[in-house]
Write an enzyme that holds these catalytic residues in place. Sequence first.
Site, short mmCIF file in Angstrom:
data_model
loop_
_atom_site.label_atom_id
_atom_site.label_comp_id
_atom_site.label_asym_id
_atom_site.label_seq_id
_atom_site.Cartn_x
_atom_site.Cartn_y
_atom_site.Cartn_z
N SER A 162 1.34 -4.20 2.64
CA SER A 162 0.73 -4.02 1.32
C SER A 162 0.55 -5.40 0.70
O SER A 162 1.22 -6.36 1.11
CB SER A 162 1.69 -3.19 0.45
OG SER A 162 1.33 -3.24 -0.91
N TYR A 188 10.34 -1.55 -3.07
CA TYR A 188 9.12 -1.27 -2.28
C TYR A 188 8.59 -2.57 -1.69
O TYR A 188 8.29 -2.65 -0.49
CB TYR A 188 8.07 -0.60 -3.16
CG TYR A 188 6.77 -0.29 -2.44
CD1 TYR A 188 6.70 0.70 -1.46
CD2 TYR A 188 5.61 -1.01 -2.73
CE1 TYR A 188 5.52 0.98 -0.81
CE2 TYR A 188 4.41 -0.73 -2.07
CZ TYR A 188 4.38 0.26 -1.11
OH TYR A 188 3.20 0.53 -0.45
#
Length: 252
Positions: free
Chosen positions: A147, A161
């Site tokens: 990401s 995350y």
Amino acid sequence: MTSVLANNISGKVVVITGGSSGLGETTARHLASLGASVVLGARRIDKLEAIAADIRTAGGKVAVQATDVTSQDEVKALVNLAQERFGKVDVVINNAGLMAIAPLAEIRVDEWDRMIDINVKGLLYGVAAALPIFQEQGSGHFINISSVAGIKVFSPGGTVYSGTKFAVRAIAEGLRHEVGGKIRSTIISPGAVESELKHGSSDAQGAAFVKDFYQQNEIPSESVARAIAYAIEQPADVDINEIVLRPTVQEF
Ligand code: NDP
């Protein structure tokens, strides 16, 4: 007319974890339309079966199996299914993921554990299952979904995350370095993409922030499917190591 590059996807056997929604689902449909045999794992077997029915109706080849990536045995069984059903495994897309956004001070240890188990250990179980097969075959390709939060810390709220997505990039790069030569390793790092990921936060403030962020930024999941296809369709002596793609409007 079919291009030479499209032919380099046709006939490949591609395992996708997290194939029941979002960019895993869209990538499965895209690769199957280009002639790949896709093998999809996720927990929601009903969703996988509906996607498989669509792919078969469109003339594609697909197998599905209920898979929880927090179970090493289940990930191994998914990769083995690909080999049994289609005779080989060309690509494993380590895609299953969870994004639970909350400040660290909320101490949501259960969610930290789940993100680490799914996003990091799930990926490692994919490597554990497929690497021996790739080494035996003398070829193979890992595609690992990180990401932009694996490049910059998505804080406050996305710290854990981000930690998992930094880990994805570290493991994928180490994998390339350790087993390269014949085995390829690609990192895909998207920005905001339309999917169910934005619904993964139980913290009200985190969920509201994510909802707003995605409303302002998100682009369709086809954007990632095309990037993945680009990595796969390269000739065997070309390893696309990293692709970062953002919505043009996204600042983070
Ligand atoms: P979705 O929530 O739509 O998809 C997540 C997928 O992971 C689902 O298929 C889900 O299936 C699966 N999954 C979740 N937990 C497990 C588990 N324990 N075992 C097996 N499968 C599991 O989100 P996305 O498509 O967006 O997410 C795909 C990947 O893309 C993730 O790694 C995410 O971090 C990454 N990503 C997404 C971005 C975005 O903006 N959307 C941006 C950057 C990266 P099921 O519930 O049926 O098990």
